[in-house]
Design an enzyme around this catalytic site. Structure first.
Site, short mmCIF file in Angstrom:
data_model
loop_
_atom_site.label_atom_id
_atom_site.label_comp_id
_atom_site.label_asym_id
_atom_site.label_seq_id
_atom_site.Cartn_x
_atom_site.Cartn_y
_atom_site.Cartn_z
N GLU A 1 0.87 5.74 0.43
CA GLU A 1 0.19 7.01 0.73
C GLU A 1 0.87 8.06 -0.13
OE1 GLU A 1 -2.49 6.97 2.43
OE2 GLU A 1 -2.25 4.95 3.25
N ASP B 1 -3.17 -0.45 6.45
CA ASP B 1 -3.96 -0.91 5.31
C ASP B 1 -3.41 -2.23 4.75
OD1 ASP B 1 -5.56 1.26 5.62
OD2 ASP B 1 -4.82 2.36 3.87
N HIS C 1 -5.77 4.51 6.93
CA HIS C 1 -5.13 5.32 5.90
C HIS C 1 -3.64 5.53 6.15
CE1 HIS C 1 -9.00 5.96 4.09
NE2 HIS C 1 -9.47 6.53 5.18
N ASP D 1 0.85 -1.18 0.00
CA ASP D 1 0.00 0.00 0.00
C ASP D 1 0.89 1.23 0.00
OD1 ASP D 1 -2.84 1.12 0.33
OD2 ASP D 1 -1.77 2.13 1.96
#
Length: 263
Positions: free
Chosen positions: A65, A221, A216, A63
């Site tokens: 960000e 995640d 988040h 994942d």
């Protein structure tokens, strides 16, 4: 041209690696891409048909960000991953210095002062470390299957663009898979609308999985998706070979974009 052997500074550490650049060869690039596509399709088919080859796959849930949604203009500020085989050093997580302002800290809690620091690696310094880590988890002669939620539209395009921007190639033995279509299949199999309850949070609640860490954030995640993936593959009775059959490469996204623009 970039030298074959480079040194770059990340914080107080010297990172040394080999970066081989392409030479001027009289080869049609489209022919190379077509050869790679056919080679990939052949590998994909062989793995999906052979349980032995499926056993050589390293499955990594990941994942990211970012500073925003535009893959061309925004930057990755955090990346996390987990090798589902488990064991020592099976997770990897780091913040990434985007060398710019972070306008959306209200979403993921990552602020500009947290990442714009000399001890936080820039993407061009991180990629060699990332390549080395994945290589350490990869089974001999096997491929790596990267899995993310909404990978096709978000995570993979971002990762691909960052590699390209920093003059690195995505390894040809990396495959990618998006769990969003799996989520839609699960909802459909349960008599629900395919478009309903397919966000990561909705799936976590659907399966009764408690929140792990802060929502988040990349590693939170990743751990959540790892648990959701196990439940979805069980519900849909999907072995690793079927996940490989659903995989794609970054070049597939580039070709799809070209076709869309030309139509």
């Amino acid at each position: 041209n970039h030298p074959n052997q480079q040194k770059r500074q990340s914080g107080s550490r010297n990172i040394r690696w080999i970066n081989v650049t392409s030479t001027n060869l009289n080869i049609n690039k489209s022919e190379i891409n077509e050869f790679q596509r056919l080679h990939y399709c052949d590998i994909q088919q062989k793995i999906s048909e052979s349980k032995d080859l499926a056993g050589t796959i390293t499955v990594i849930v990941f994942d990211i960000e970012t500073t925003g949604f535009s893959r061309e203009n925004e930057r990755i500020i955090e990346i996390a991953m987990q090798d589902l085989l488990g064991g020592e050093n099976s997770t990897f997580q780091t913040l990434v210095n985007p060398e710019r302002y972070v306008p959306n800290s209200h979403i993921h809690g990552i602020s500009t002062p947290m990442v714009n620091r000399t001890d936080v690696p820039r993407m061009k310094d991180l990629i060699p470390i990332l390549l080395q880590y994945v290589k350490s988890r990869q089974k001999p002669g096997g491929h790596v299957l990267w899995i993310a939620h909404n990978a096709r539209c978000f995570d993979v395009p971002f990762l691909f663009n960052e590699f390209s921007r920093c003059f690195f190639e995505v390894p040809p033995d990396w495959l990618f898979m998006d769990t969003l279509p799996l989520a839609r299949e699960v909802m459909k199999s349960e008599g629900l609308k395919p478009s309903s309850k397919v966000s990561l949070q909705a799936l976590r609640e659907h399966y009764g999985i408690p929140l792990i860490g802060s929502a988040h954030r990349a590693m939170s995640d990743v751990k959540t998706l790892s648990l959701i993936l196990q439940r979805m593959t069980f519900d849909l009775k999907l072995p690793v070979s079927d996940l490989v059959a659903r995989s794609f490469r970054p070049s597939d996204l580039a070709n799809a974009k070209k076709k869309k623009n030309s139509s």
